[in-house]
Write a protein that holds these residues in place. Structure first.
Motif, PDB file in Angstrom:
ATOM      1  N   TYR A  27      55.084  40.744  51.311  1.00 50.24           N
ATOM      2  CA  TYR A  27      55.686  40.036  50.281  1.00 50.24           C
ATOM      3  C   TYR A  27      55.850  40.598  48.931  1.00 50.24           C
ATOM      4  CZ  TYR A  27      54.569  36.296  53.774  1.00 50.24           C
ATOM      5  OH  TYR A  27      54.292  35.698  54.840  1.00 50.24           O
ATOM      6  N   ARG A  28      56.660  40.029  48.246  1.00 47.93           N
ATOM      7  CA  ARG A  28      56.813  40.658  46.871  1.00 47.93           C
ATOM      8  C   ARG A  28      55.931  39.863  45.925  1.00 47.93           C
ATOM      9  NH1 ARG A  28      62.719  42.136  45.168  1.00 47.93           N
ATOM     10  NH2 ARG A  28      61.534  43.351  43.762  1.00 47.93           N
ATOM     11  N   TRP A  29      55.277  40.917  44.952  1.00 47.21           N
ATOM     12  CA  TRP A  29      54.349  40.096  43.976  1.00 47.21           C
ATOM     13  C   TRP A  29      54.693  40.545  42.788  1.00 47.21           C
ATOM     14  CZ3 TRP A  29      50.878  36.720  46.480  1.00 47.21           C
ATOM     15  CH2 TRP A  29      50.630  37.123  47.652  1.00 47.21           C
ATOM     16  N   ARG A  30      54.628  39.749  41.696  1.00 47.50           N
ATOM     17  CA  ARG A  30      54.649  39.839  40.473  1.00 47.50           C
ATOM     18  C   ARG A  30      53.468  39.814  39.693  1.00 47.50           C
ATOM     19  NH1 ARG A  30      57.013  38.417  35.199  1.00 47.50           N
ATOM     20  NH2 ARG A  30      56.180  35.940  35.590  1.00 47.50           N
ATOM     21  N   LYS A  31      53.049  40.752  39.076  1.00 45.24           N
ATOM     22  CA  LYS A  31      51.851  40.804  38.364  1.00 45.24           C
ATOM     23  C   LYS A  31      51.869  39.982  36.964  1.00 45.24           C
ATOM     24  CE  LYS A  31      48.461  44.325  36.776  1.00 45.24           C
ATOM     25  NZ  LYS A  31      48.262  45.751  36.539  1.00 45.24           N
ATOM     26  N   TYR A  32      50.885  39.213  37.030  1.00 40.93           N
ATOM     27  CA  TYR A  32      51.228  38.111  35.717  1.00 40.93           C
ATOM     28  C   TYR A  32      49.897  38.122  34.904  1.00 40.93           C
ATOM     29  CZ  TYR A  32      47.945  35.261  38.299  1.00 40.93           C
ATOM     30  OH  TYR A  32      46.824  34.570  39.037  1.00 40.93           O
ATOM     31  N   GLY A  33      48.907  39.282  35.254  1.00 42.16           N
ATOM     32  CA  GLY A  33      47.915  39.333  34.252  1.00 42.16           C
ATOM     33  C   GLY A  33      46.900  40.615  34.817  1.00 42.16           C
ATOM     34  N   GLN A  34      46.099  41.090  33.916  1.00 42.72           N
ATOM     35  CA  GLN A  34      44.933  41.875  34.273  1.00 42.72           C
ATOM     36  C   GLN A  34      43.868  41.805  33.302  1.00 42.72           C
ATOM     37  OE1 GLN A  34      45.997  46.095  35.163  1.00 42.72           O
ATOM     38  NE2 GLN A  34      44.589  46.643  33.672  1.00 42.72           N
ATOM     39  N   LYS A  35      42.732  41.553  34.002  1.00 42.09           N
ATOM     40  CA  LYS A  35      41.447  41.434  33.092  1.00 42.09           C
ATOM     41  C   LYS A  35      40.276  42.163  33.463  1.00 42.09           C
ATOM     42  CE  LYS A  35      40.191  38.169  30.913  1.00 42.09           C
ATOM     43  NZ  LYS A  35      39.803  38.061  29.643  1.00 42.09           N
ATOM     44  N   ALA A  36      39.687  42.808  32.367  1.00 36.93           N
ATOM     45  CA  ALA A  36      38.441  43.531  32.579  1.00 36.93           C
ATOM     46  C   ALA A  36      37.481  42.431  33.196  1.00 36.93           C
ATOM     47  CB  ALA A  36      38.018  44.094  31.408  1.00 36.93           C
ATOM     48  N   VAL A  37      36.842  42.837  34.249  1.00 39.23           N
ATOM     49  CA  VAL A  37      35.830  42.067  34.667  1.00 39.23           C
ATOM     50  C   VAL A  37      34.352  42.571  34.305  1.00 39.23           C
ATOM     51  CG1 VAL A  37      35.001  41.169  37.033  1.00 39.23           C
ATOM     52  CG2 VAL A  37      37.218  41.812  36.840  1.00 39.23           C
ATOM     53  N   LYS A  38      33.413  41.446  33.924  1.00 43.70           N
ATOM     54  CA  LYS A  38      32.269  41.994  33.585  1.00 43.70           C
ATOM     55  C   LYS A  38      31.604  42.582  34.775  1.00 43.70           C
ATOM     56  CE  LYS A  38      28.151  39.741  31.720  1.00 43.70           C
ATOM     57  NZ  LYS A  38      27.423  38.658  31.814  1.00 43.70           N
ATOM     58  N   ASN A  39      30.699  43.477  34.675  1.00 43.45           N
ATOM     59  CA  ASN A  39      29.828  44.224  35.332  1.00 43.45           C
ATOM     60  C   ASN A  39      30.825  45.100  36.241  1.00 43.45           C
ATOM     61  OD1 ASN A  39      27.595  43.408  34.204  1.00 43.45           O
ATOM     62  ND2 ASN A  39      27.633  41.638  35.695  1.00 43.45           N
ATOM     63  N   SER A  40      31.967  45.306  35.913  1.00 48.65           N
ATOM     64  CA  SER A  40      32.858  46.195  36.630  1.00 48.65           C
ATOM     65  C   SER A  40      33.783  47.005  35.561  1.00 48.65           C
ATOM     66  CB  SER A  40      33.517  45.311  37.489  1.00 48.65           C
ATOM     67  OG  SER A  40      34.625  46.231  38.359  1.00 48.65           O
ATOM     68  N   PRO A  41      33.726  48.354  36.075  1.00 49.45           N
ATOM     69  CA  PRO A  41      34.588  49.112  35.185  1.00 49.45           C
ATOM     70  C   PRO A  41      36.018  49.169  35.513  1.00 49.45           C
ATOM     71  CG  PRO A  41      33.449  50.450  36.851  1.00 49.45           C
ATOM     72  CD  PRO A  41      33.036  48.993  37.013  1.00 49.45           C
ATOM     73  N   PHE A  42      36.277  48.293  36.609  1.00 49.18           N
ATOM     74  CA  PHE A  42      37.645  48.326  37.104  1.00 49.18           C
ATOM     75  C   PHE A  42      38.202  46.836  36.608  1.00 49.18           C
ATOM     76  CE2 PHE A  42      35.348  50.988  39.930  1.00 49.18           C
ATOM     77  CZ  PHE A  42      35.784  52.239  39.704  1.00 49.18           C
ATOM     78  N   PRO A  43      39.507  46.960  36.047  1.00 51.08           N
ATOM     79  CA  PRO A  43      40.091  45.674  35.915  1.00 51.08           C
ATOM     80  C   PRO A  43      40.604  44.776  37.193  1.00 51.08           C
ATOM     81  CG  PRO A  43      41.492  47.594  35.701  1.00 51.08           C
ATOM     82  CD  PRO A  43      40.355  48.118  35.956  1.00 51.08           C
ATOM     83  N   ARG A  44      40.533  43.644  37.080  1.00 56.29           N
ATOM     84  CA  ARG A  44      41.293  42.904  38.189  1.00 56.29           C
ATOM     85  C   ARG A  44      42.666  42.487  37.777  1.00 56.29           C
ATOM     86  NH1 ARG A  44      37.775  37.594  38.808  1.00 56.29           N
ATOM     87  NH2 ARG A  44      36.407  39.070  39.667  1.00 56.29           N
ATOM     88  N   SER A  45      43.341  42.622  38.691  1.00 60.88           N
ATOM     89  CA  SER A  45      45.002  42.181  38.639  1.00 60.88           C
ATOM     90  C   SER A  45      45.001  41.263  39.198  1.00 60.88           C
ATOM     91  CB  SER A  45      45.679  43.534  39.265  1.00 60.88           C
ATOM     92  OG  SER A  45      45.617  44.612  38.340  1.00 60.88           O
ATOM     93  N   TYR A  46      46.065  40.249  38.596  1.00 64.15           N
ATOM     94  CA  TYR A  46      46.719  39.000  39.145  1.00 64.15           C
ATOM     95  C   TYR A  46      48.071  39.251  39.533  1.00 64.15           C
ATOM     96  CZ  TYR A  46      42.417  37.531  37.061  1.00 64.15           C
ATOM     97  OH  TYR A  46      41.021  37.427  36.773  1.00 64.15           O
ATOM     98  N   TYR A  47      48.267  38.717  40.787  1.00 64.35           N
ATOM     99  CA  TYR A  47      49.523  38.679  41.317  1.00 64.35           C
ATOM    100  C   TYR A  47      50.104  37.366  41.844  1.00 64.35           C
ATOM    101  CZ  TYR A  47      48.976  43.710  41.452  1.00 64.35           C
ATOM    102  OH  TYR A  47      48.695  45.178  41.135  1.00 64.35           O
TER     103      TYR A  47
END
Length: 285
Positions: free
Chosen positions: A130-150
């Motif tokens: 499927y094709r996804w469009r990223k609409y947000g990215q957030k830093a997550v608590k207790n995680s050095p890696f951001p979370r991406s929203y598609y």
DNA sequence: CGCGTTTGACCGGCGC
DNA sequence: GCGCCGGTCAAACGCG
């Protein structure tokens, strides 16, 4: 209205049956999902800590969507109102009202069914057909890696997914799908290799699905750490799990970017991963 | 030019 | 009531 239907209106259980929060969801992943090596390293990865008590545990970080799950569903109310998110956004763009999106009226909406996958991969955003469009990215608590929203680019489709790396094991990507596609996969504009990966995932999911459905251990939270000691089989071994509460199907699989094979190595899958994971009865179209 | 990504701001739920 | 935090928006930007 289409949003409701294609977004999971046919889901055979109510929102009340859904996980109260995704921390529970991920906790379930934690106890339930084990890893299988990719057949290359020959190493069996341990399952994640089932208890979110781990301060900086990936489960905590991954499940941090917790309280906001409802919120997210709430914000999607506009979608459920009959307009897919993309359409809503487009509409808000064409209508230069002061802060269009900020004044969204609140409306409760049933949670979408979710499917979480834990992937041992170097690829952050796995192609799934499927094709996804990223609409947000957030830093997550207790995680050095951001979370991406598609969000699915199909404006009739309200399916979303979250992608984040496990803080415990950066090589593990946790992908959470929410909703059900109301359309078929698109062609793969971004390369056949990725598409093949998706096909492999879907193919494996389809096969292992039935297999694991019959494993009682998977259904018992009291079972001590049911590490699925499935022998290494292929580079795309998949482990879908059926949790008792049904709302969640969790799978973990292992793959490597370098192991993506050429097209044709896997039976053609004209539907995406999610479609493959969703029981036919749950599918809409 | 169209489409997708980036990114800061905002919103609302939840816990304290 | 307040602050934290996850989720979303939307303008700006980049790329093909």
């Amino acid at each position: 209205m289409a949003g409701v239907e294609c977004g999971g209106g046919d889901w055979p259980f109510s929102a009340e049956e859904a996980y109260a929060d995704s921390s529970a969801l991920l906790a379930e992943i934690g106890w339930a999902a084990g890893f299988v090596d990719d057949g290359c390293a020959g190493e069996l990865l341990p399952p994640l800590d089932p208890h979110p008590a781990t301060p900086a545990g990936s489960m905590e970080g991954a499940g941090a969507s917790s309280s906001s799950t409802d919120d997210g569903a709430t914000r999607e109310a506009a979608d459920a109102d009959g307009r897919p998110a993309a359409a809503t956004e487009a509409a808000s763009k064409t209508a230069p009202a002061p802060a269009p999106g900020k004044t969204m009226k609140k409306q409760k909406r049933a949670r979408q069914p979710r499917f979480a996958f834990m992937t041992k991969t170097e690829i952050d955003h796995l192609e799934d057909g499927y094709r996804w469009r990223k609409y947000g990215q957030k830093a997550v608590k207790n995680s050095p890696f951001p979370r991406s929203y598609y969000r699915c680019t199909n404006n009739k489709c309200t399916v979303k997914k979250r992608v984040e790396r496990s803080s415990e094991d950066p090589s593990v990507v946790i992908t959470t799908y929410e909703g059900q596609h109301c359309h078929h996969t698109v062609t793969f504009p971004r390369g056949a290799g990725a598409a093949t990966l998706a096909s492999q995932m879907a193919f494996s999911a389809h096969h292992h699905h039935l297999m694991y459905n019959d494993l009682p251990a998977l259904h018992s939270p009291t079972t001590q750490n049911p590490l699925f000691s499935v022998p290494a089989m292929s580079s795309s071994l998949l482990q879908p799990l059926h949790c008792n509460r049904q709302e969640l199907q969790v799978a973990s699989y292992t793959t490597q970017a370098s192991s993506i094979s050429s097209p044709g190595s896997v039976p053609a899958v004209d539907k995406g991963l999610l479609d493959d994971m969703v029981p036919p009865a749950m599918r809409h179209g």
